[in-house]
Design a protein around this motif. Sequence first.
Motif, PDB file in Angstrom:
ATOM      1  N   GLU A  35       8.521  20.729  25.319  1.00 42.62           N
ATOM      2  CA  GLU A  35       7.223  21.003  24.715  1.00 42.62           C
ATOM      3  C   GLU A  35       6.800  22.448  24.943  1.00 42.62           C
ATOM      4  N   ASN A  36       7.124  23.000  26.111  1.00 44.29           N
ATOM      5  CA  ASN A  36       6.779  24.395  26.379  1.00 44.29           C
ATOM      6  C   ASN A  36       7.515  25.335  25.433  1.00 44.29           C
ATOM      7  N   GLU A  37       8.806  25.087  25.221  1.00 41.94           N
ATOM      8  CA  GLU A  37       9.585  25.935  24.312  1.00 41.94           C
ATOM      9  C   GLU A  37       9.113  25.749  22.868  1.00 41.94           C
ATOM     10  N   ARG A  38       8.873  24.504  22.476  1.00 40.54           N
ATOM     11  CA  ARG A  38       8.445  24.235  21.103  1.00 40.54           C
ATOM     12  C   ARG A  38       7.095  24.892  20.809  1.00 40.54           C
ATOM     13  N   SER A  39       6.143  24.739  21.724  1.00 42.31           N
ATOM     14  CA  SER A  39       4.792  25.242  21.472  1.00 42.31           C
ATOM     15  C   SER A  39       4.731  26.764  21.453  1.00 42.31           C
ATOM     16  N   ILE A  40       5.466  27.440  22.356  1.00 41.12           N
ATOM     17  CA  ILE A  40       5.413  28.896  22.378  1.00 41.12           C
ATOM     18  C   ILE A  40       6.097  29.485  21.152  1.00 41.12           C
ATOM     19  N   ASN A  41       7.167  28.848  20.687  1.00 37.41           N
ATOM     20  CA  ASN A  41       7.825  29.331  19.470  1.00 37.41           C
ATOM     21  C   ASN A  41       6.964  29.080  18.238  1.00 37.41           C
ATOM     22  N   ASP A  42       6.248  27.967  18.247  1.00 39.94           N
ATOM     23  CA  ASP A  42       5.367  27.653  17.127  1.00 39.94           C
ATOM     24  C   ASP A  42       4.235  28.666  17.028  1.00 39.94           C
ATOM     25  N   ILE A  43       3.581  28.956  18.152  1.00 38.23           N
ATOM     26  CA  ILE A  43       2.470  29.901  18.127  1.00 38.23           C
ATOM     27  C   ILE A  43       2.957  31.324  17.861  1.00 38.23           C
ATOM     28  N   ALA A  44       4.173  31.645  18.313  1.00 39.69           N
ATOM     29  CA  ALA A  44       4.728  32.969  18.047  1.00 39.69           C
ATOM     30  C   ALA A  44       4.995  33.146  16.548  1.00 39.69           C
ATOM     31  N   GLU A  45       5.569  32.132  15.933  1.00 42.46           N
ATOM     32  CA  GLU A  45       5.913  32.210  14.510  1.00 42.46           C
ATOM     33  C   GLU A  45       4.679  32.197  13.618  1.00 42.46           C
ATOM     34  N   ARG A  46       3.709  31.357  13.937  1.00 44.03           N
ATOM     35  CA  ARG A  46       2.547  31.184  13.069  1.00 44.03           C
ATOM     36  C   ARG A  46       1.437  32.189  13.340  1.00 44.03           C
ATOM     37  N   SER A  47       1.417  32.771  14.549  1.00 40.71           N
ATOM     38  CA  SER A  47       0.298  33.642  14.900  1.00 40.71           C
ATOM     39  C   SER A  47       0.714  34.983  15.486  1.00 40.71           C
ATOM     40  N   TYR A  48       1.345  34.972  16.656  1.00 41.81           N
ATOM     41  CA  TYR A  48       1.575  36.212  17.389  1.00 41.81           C
ATOM     42  C   TYR A  48       2.380  37.239  16.603  1.00 41.81           C
ATOM     43  N   VAL A  49       3.495  36.819  16.012  1.00 38.38           N
ATOM     44  CA  VAL A  49       4.367  37.771  15.312  1.00 38.38           C
ATOM     45  C   VAL A  49       3.668  38.376  14.098  1.00 38.38           C
ATOM     46  N   PRO A  50       3.137  37.580  13.165  1.00 37.01           N
ATOM     47  CA  PRO A  50       2.449  38.209  12.023  1.00 37.01           C
ATOM     48  C   PRO A  50       1.202  38.989  12.423  1.00 37.01           C
ATOM     49  N   ALA A  51       0.455  38.504  13.406  1.00 40.26           N
ATOM     50  CA  ALA A  51      -0.757  39.206  13.831  1.00 40.26           C
ATOM     51  C   ALA A  51      -0.416  40.557  14.455  1.00 40.26           C
ATOM     52  N   LEU A  52       0.606  40.604  15.293  1.00 39.34           N
ATOM     53  CA  LEU A  52       0.991  41.868  15.926  1.00 39.34           C
ATOM     54  C   LEU A  52       1.570  42.847  14.916  1.00 39.34           C
ATOM     55  N   HIS A  53       2.325  42.350  13.941  1.00 41.62           N
ATOM     56  CA  HIS A  53       2.810  43.226  12.868  1.00 41.62           C
ATOM     57  C   HIS A  53       1.624  43.865  12.141  1.00 41.62           C
ATOM     58  N   THR A  54       0.588  43.073  11.900  1.00 39.88           N
ATOM     59  CA  THR A  54      -0.606  43.595  11.225  1.00 39.88           C
ATOM     60  C   THR A  54      -1.304  44.658  12.066  1.00 39.88           C
ATOM     61  N   LEU A  55      -1.451  44.416  13.365  1.00 44.42           N
ATOM     62  CA  LEU A  55      -2.099  45.394  14.251  1.00 44.42           C
ATOM     63  C   LEU A  55      -1.287  46.691  14.325  1.00 44.42           C
ATOM     64  N   ILE A  56       0.032  46.569  14.334  1.00 45.63           N
ATOM     65  CA  ILE A  56       0.894  47.763  14.351  1.00 45.63           C
ATOM     66  C   ILE A  56       0.706  48.566  13.067  1.00 45.63           C
ATOM     67  N   ASP A  57       0.687  47.875  11.931  1.00 46.09           N
ATOM     68  CA  ASP A  57       0.478  48.566  10.649  1.00 46.09           C
ATOM     69  C   ASP A  57      -0.889  49.243  10.608  1.00 46.09           C
ATOM     70  N   MET A  58      -1.905  48.567  11.125  1.00 51.04           N
ATOM     71  CA  MET A  58      -3.256  49.144  11.138  1.00 51.04           C
ATOM     72  C   MET A  58      -3.306  50.392  12.012  1.00 51.04           C
ATOM     73  N   ALA A  59      -2.628  50.346  13.157  1.00 53.31           N
ATOM     74  CA  ALA A  59      -2.618  51.499  14.066  1.00 53.31           C
ATOM     75  C   ALA A  59      -1.926  52.690  13.425  1.00 53.31           C
ATOM     76  N   ARG A  60      -0.809  52.439  12.763  1.00 51.44           N
ATOM     77  CA  ARG A  60      -0.053  53.538  12.144  1.00 51.44           C
ATOM     78  C   ARG A  60      -0.743  54.088  10.909  1.00 51.44           C
ATOM     79  N   ALA A  61      -1.414  53.225  10.166  1.00 54.73           N
ATOM     80  CA  ALA A  61      -2.049  53.662   8.921  1.00 54.73           C
ATOM     81  C   ALA A  61      -3.326  54.438   9.169  1.00 54.73           C
ATOM     82  N   ASN A  62      -3.933  54.266  10.334  1.00 56.43           N
ATOM     83  CA  ASN A  62      -5.244  54.867  10.586  1.00 56.43           C
ATOM     84  C   ASN A  62      -5.224  55.988  11.614  1.00 56.43           C
ATOM     85  N   ASP A  63      -4.046  56.362  12.095  1.00 58.12           N
ATOM     86  CA  ASP A  63      -3.871  57.573  12.906  1.00 58.12           C
ATOM     87  C   ASP A  63      -4.903  57.715  14.024  1.00 58.12           C
ATOM     88  N   LYS A  64      -4.842  56.806  14.972  1.00 61.63           N
ATOM     89  CA  LYS A  64      -5.687  56.795  16.181  1.00 61.63           C
ATOM     90  C   LYS A  64      -7.156  56.454  15.912  1.00 61.63           C
TER      91      LYS A  64
END
Length: 478
Positions: A35-64
């Motif tokens: 359950e620990n492996e399943r839940s962390i992979n689920d939240i990573a796929e559905r939330s953490y990975v896309p959300a962090l990609h978005t924050l990275i794009d926002m940081a790069r697009a707005n130059d500090k």
Amino acid sequence: MKTICLYFEMHQIIHLKRYRFFDIGRDHYYYDDYENERSINDIAERSYVPALHTLIDMARANDKFFKVAISLSGVGLEQLELHAPQVIDLLQELNSTGCVEFLCEPYSHGLAALANEDSFREESLRMRDKIKEIFGQTPKVFRNSSLIYSDEIGAQVAAMGFKGMLTEGAKHVLGWKSPHFIYHCALNPNLKLLLRDYKLSDDISLRFNNSEWDEYPLYADTYMNWIAQLPEEEQVINIFMELSALGIFQPLSSNILEFLRALPDCARQCGITFSTPTELCTKGKSVGALDVPYNVSWVDEERDTSCWLGNVMQREAFNKLYSVADRVRICTDRRIKQDWDYLQASNNFRFMTTKPASVGLNRGIYDNPYDAFTNYMNILGDFINRVNTLYPADIDNEELNSLLTTIRNQGEEIERKDKEIEKLQKQLAKLKPAETKTAEKKKAPAKKAAPAKAMAETTAQPTAKAEKKPATKKTTKK
């Protein structure tokens, strides 16, 4: 000028397995690995990975211009390292943009601040070292589990050397005051306080996809106009939420990430900036002390600790766990240390709540709060037996306190010695250039001495002249 402090929290529940009374003394492993492996992979796929990609794009697009703060619990970080290392890589990538600040929180995401000051300090400083090791940042601002805060907790955090702390802008604490100012701890003015605007935060994390909400659908320009229309003197807007709100509580199909991505442009048009917590705590001035004699948090309508300690079962489990806190702190068994972190996690007590929650509570493997209490107490019984094997319960408190005092004094002595060594090293570093110059002077060629004869003549000449007298004629009598 108004500024937004945007903060996300990352914590992962450690799921316990079904543990029977007859397992006590026989099975010392308490976790549901699947359950620990399943839940962390689920939240990573559905939330953490896309959300962090978005924050990275926002940081790069707005130059500090765009800035964000993130904190992670130690137990959550361990699960990411074990099962979802791609999330750590994305956090490192976000860190490389220079637009993120990592905050510190208790390693276990537990409630030690309410029970044992020494345990609270130990795991908080351990988490600070962990953040320094992984991301190269030394956190200067603290965030307690679920934003739990009181005057006493603030004084403890200030004593650890932190410059600021996040907490909830609870109505019953603020009264007529606004959360859009910087305050300071009533017991230590050196600790600045940033208060969460729970309405603006919950508009994103809880209500964004609610079609029955009056403001649905919410657009980025509308949201930013709400902030711009706040009174002129209210300059600091703190929007705090869990990162899992982006993708889990608010599904990606709701366009939550597109909303987030549009915020910097809308903010720029309204003359609103973004700031990190440290920037606010170091550059901003406090408008006054905030008196918080009782614990507050960001959970439920009451904004207190009743969701963890509101019934007899929860308080029994809590008191039983922290009854061995001092013994665990001095032990060196790594397995016991890890179990201690996982058993402290606040969700273990949240599963036992009997309160009606405004937000749906997922109890995992448990059918009801009584089931959660029984399972946890079985595990806790085995854990305490293991601790008592190392430090028997019949050791009286005076003897244990004497041992703890000795260890504490040794730690303080080592700390003093380390400071003396550091001071001497700095002095030595200053002396080295002076020694080098002296050595260079000694090595420089001396001027050639004049010949001895010439020197003698030069020296003797004035003496000879001085001794020379005019000749006198001899006179004779006739």
